[in-house]
Design a protein around this motif. Structure first.
Motif, mmCIF file in Angstrom:
data_model
loop_
_atom_site.group_PDB
_atom_site.id
_atom_site.type_symbol
_atom_site.label_atom_id
_atom_site.label_comp_id
_atom_site.label_asym_id
_atom_site.label_seq_id
_atom_site.Cartn_x
_atom_site.Cartn_y
_atom_site.Cartn_z
ATOM 1 N N PRO A 76 -5.059 61.235 64.480
ATOM 2 C CA PRO A 76 -5.519 61.193 66.063
ATOM 3 C C PRO A 76 -3.874 61.127 67.023
ATOM 4 C CG PRO A 76 -5.605 58.906 64.965
ATOM 5 C CD PRO A 76 -5.178 60.154 64.088
ATOM 6 N N ILE A 77 -4.079 61.586 68.183
ATOM 7 C CA ILE A 77 -2.897 61.581 69.083
ATOM 8 C C ILE A 77 -2.221 60.594 69.180
ATOM 9 C CG2 ILE A 77 -2.183 62.177 71.383
ATOM 10 C CD1 ILE A 77 -4.238 64.450 71.407
ATOM 11 N N PRO A 78 -2.853 59.158 69.436
ATOM 12 C CA PRO A 78 -1.936 57.972 69.618
ATOM 13 C C PRO A 78 -1.253 57.840 68.330
ATOM 14 C CG PRO A 78 -4.143 57.798 70.339
ATOM 15 C CD PRO A 78 -4.044 58.974 69.689
ATOM 16 N N ALA A 79 -1.561 58.207 67.092
ATOM 17 C CA ALA A 79 -0.648 57.913 65.874
ATOM 18 C C ALA A 79 0.277 58.872 65.567
ATOM 19 C CB ALA A 79 -1.728 57.926 64.685
ATOM 20 N N LEU A 80 -0.333 60.223 65.945
ATOM 21 C CA LEU A 80 0.805 61.063 66.050
ATOM 22 C C LEU A 80 2.260 61.093 67.085
ATOM 23 C CD1 LEU A 80 1.084 64.188 64.782
ATOM 24 C CD2 LEU A 80 -0.182 64.848 66.612
ATOM 25 N N PHE A 81 1.920 60.552 68.216
ATOM 26 C CA PHE A 81 3.094 60.263 69.078
ATOM 27 C C PHE A 81 3.513 58.961 69.009
ATOM 28 C CE2 PHE A 81 1.032 64.153 70.758
ATOM 29 C CZ PHE A 81 2.187 64.756 71.160
ATOM 30 N N LYS A 82 2.895 58.028 68.069
ATOM 31 C CA LYS A 82 3.544 56.781 67.957
ATOM 32 C C LYS A 82 3.110 55.898 69.143
ATOM 33 C CE LYS A 82 6.694 57.586 64.014
ATOM 34 N NZ LYS A 82 6.153 58.803 63.902
ATOM 35 N N MET A 83 2.171 56.007 69.794
ATOM 36 C CA MET A 83 1.841 55.588 70.938
ATOM 37 C C MET A 83 1.621 54.031 70.784
ATOM 38 S SD MET A 83 -0.580 57.852 73.009
ATOM 39 C CE MET A 83 -0.086 59.769 73.363
ATOM 40 N N LYS A 84 1.997 53.143 71.665
ATOM 41 C CA LYS A 84 1.771 51.614 71.603
ATOM 42 C C LYS A 84 0.225 51.459 71.687
ATOM 43 C CE LYS A 84 6.229 50.093 73.612
ATOM 44 N NZ LYS A 84 6.989 49.428 74.715
ATOM 45 N N THR A 85 -0.222 50.259 71.009
ATOM 46 C CA THR A 85 -1.610 50.077 71.042
ATOM 47 C C THR A 85 -1.981 49.099 72.397
ATOM 48 O OG1 THR A 85 -1.115 48.112 69.732
ATOM 49 C CG2 THR A 85 -2.037 50.071 68.520
ATOM 50 N N PRO A 86 -3.149 49.135 72.837
ATOM 51 C CA PRO A 86 -3.140 48.456 74.224
ATOM 52 C C PRO A 86 -3.170 46.804 73.727
ATOM 53 C CG PRO A 86 -5.244 49.570 73.351
ATOM 54 C CD PRO A 86 -4.329 50.080 72.438
ATOM 55 N N ASP A 87 -2.945 46.084 74.694
ATOM 56 C CA ASP A 87 -3.024 44.513 74.431
ATOM 57 C C ASP A 87 -4.387 44.153 74.474
ATOM 58 O OD1 ASP A 87 -0.022 44.532 74.593
ATOM 59 O OD2 ASP A 87 -0.037 44.438 76.753
ATOM 60 N N THR A 88 -4.793 42.971 73.662
ATOM 61 C CA THR A 88 -5.898 42.619 73.560
ATOM 62 C C THR A 88 -6.256 41.598 74.801
ATOM 63 O OG1 THR A 88 -6.111 43.066 71.336
ATOM 64 C CG2 THR A 88 -7.741 41.515 72.209
ATOM 65 N N ILE A 89 -7.341 41.564 75.459
ATOM 66 C CA ILE A 89 -7.556 40.561 76.592
ATOM 67 C C ILE A 89 -8.716 39.764 76.056
ATOM 68 C CG2 ILE A 89 -8.171 40.158 78.808
ATOM 69 C CD1 ILE A 89 -6.789 42.868 79.776
ATOM 70 N N LEU A 90 -8.350 38.408 75.879
ATOM 71 C CA LEU A 90 -9.563 37.669 75.424
ATOM 72 C C LEU A 90 -10.706 37.521 76.371
ATOM 73 C CD1 LEU A 90 -7.397 34.677 74.033
ATOM 74 C CD2 LEU A 90 -8.742 36.359 72.900
ATOM 75 N N PRO A 91 -11.948 37.457 76.243
ATOM 76 C CA PRO A 91 -13.009 37.411 77.254
ATOM 77 C C PRO A 91 -12.814 36.148 78.324
ATOM 78 C CG PRO A 91 -13.763 36.718 75.160
ATOM 79 C CD PRO A 91 -12.432 37.334 74.851
ATOM 80 N N ALA A 92 -13.322 36.370 79.459
ATOM 81 C CA ALA A 92 -13.007 35.339 80.323
ATOM 82 C C ALA A 92 -13.976 34.098 79.973
ATOM 83 C CB ALA A 92 -13.442 36.106 81.744
ATOM 84 N N LEU A 93 -13.473 33.050 80.283
ATOM 85 C CA LEU A 93 -14.186 32.114 80.160
ATOM 86 C C LEU A 93 -15.497 31.890 81.022
ATOM 87 C CD1 LEU A 93 -11.452 29.234 79.399
ATOM 88 C CD2 LEU A 93 -12.779 30.573 77.698
ATOM 89 N N LYS A 94 -16.483 31.542 80.760
ATOM 90 C CA LYS A 94 -17.602 31.180 81.691
ATOM 91 C C LYS A 94 -17.649 29.873 82.031
ATOM 92 C CE LYS A 94 -20.577 34.658 79.157
ATOM 93 N NZ LYS A 94 -21.921 34.894 78.750
#
Length: 224
Positions: free
Chosen positions: A206-224
């Motif tokens: 995959p291109i992200p691995a090929l170019f060593k792209m940073k992975t996206p930050d995980t955002i926790l679901p908003a509290l209800k």
């Protein structure tokens, strides 16, 4: 106003050098110059799939005046590309079918016009490599003046006679002549690298691995 011409003495590239440049896409050449030397995106070929590669002959003309261009067509060497600063004016043509007939007869390498042209059908039928900003039926005048073989700014890019002009369906890139050897070597290496990337992609990488792209930050679901 007078028509002036600079005395220029630039190195003429060999056939072998030009053949090597013909294998370099403009996009790759620009990448190897820090993504610079690209003309404005309004300048495009009138015939898709008609690349351009040759040394520049520059013309700066008054808006709507074809006189300096006509003189340059008669003087340019076979294979050279006439690069015209016509002020970006798109409502009056500075190049037409008669000029194309002579350019084809003299075996010029093509033309780049930051401005308008006309008689596109004739150019296409003649197989002439023309890149321009626009087309209009309104024809030019003669005798206002301009400068030949001087430093020019065409489509936002500095161009001098002798520089290398590369064009394809993406647009036009100019390589300064003094940088030719360095940029050509870098472009050839870059193409080899791209071929390796494509091989890896076809093997499943995959291109992200090929170019060593940073992975996206995980955002926790908003509290209800």
């Amino acid at each position: 106003m007078a028509l002036q011409q600079y005395e220029v003495d630039y190195r003429i590239l060999t056939d072998a050098e030009l053949n090597a440049w013909r294998k370099i896409p403009p996009a790759v050449a620009s990448d190897c110059m820090n993504r610079t030397q690209v003309m404005t995106s309004s300048i495009k070929p009138i015939s898709p799939g008609k690349p351009i590669c040759g040394q520049a002959r520059t013309v700066t003309t008054m808006v709507g005046d074809c006189w300096p261009i006509c003189i340059m067509i008669s003087e340019a060497r076979a294979g050279e590309v006439i690069v015209v600063d016509a002020g970006g004016a798109v409502e009056i043509a500075v190049w037409g079918g008669i000029m194309t007939a002579e350019a084809v007869y003299r075996r010029l390498g093509g033309a780049v016009v930051h401005g308008a042209i006309r008689d596109i059908t004739e150019m296409r039928e003649a197989g002439f490599a023309m890149y321009c900003s626009a087309a209009t039926p309104k024809g030019p005048h003669q005798g206002f003046g301009g400068v030949m073989d001087g430093p020019a700014a065409v489509g936002g890019v500095p161009v001098r006679s002798g520089d290398i002009v590369l064009g394809d369906d993406d647009g036009v890139v100019v390589v300064p002549l003094e940088m030719a050897g360095t940029v050509l070597a870098a472009a050839q290496a870059h193409l080899a690298k791209e071929e390796a990337w494509v091989r890896e992609i076809k093997s499943g990488a995959p291109i992200p691995a090929l170019f060593k792209m940073k992975t996206p930050d995980t955002i926790l679901p908003a509290l209800k």
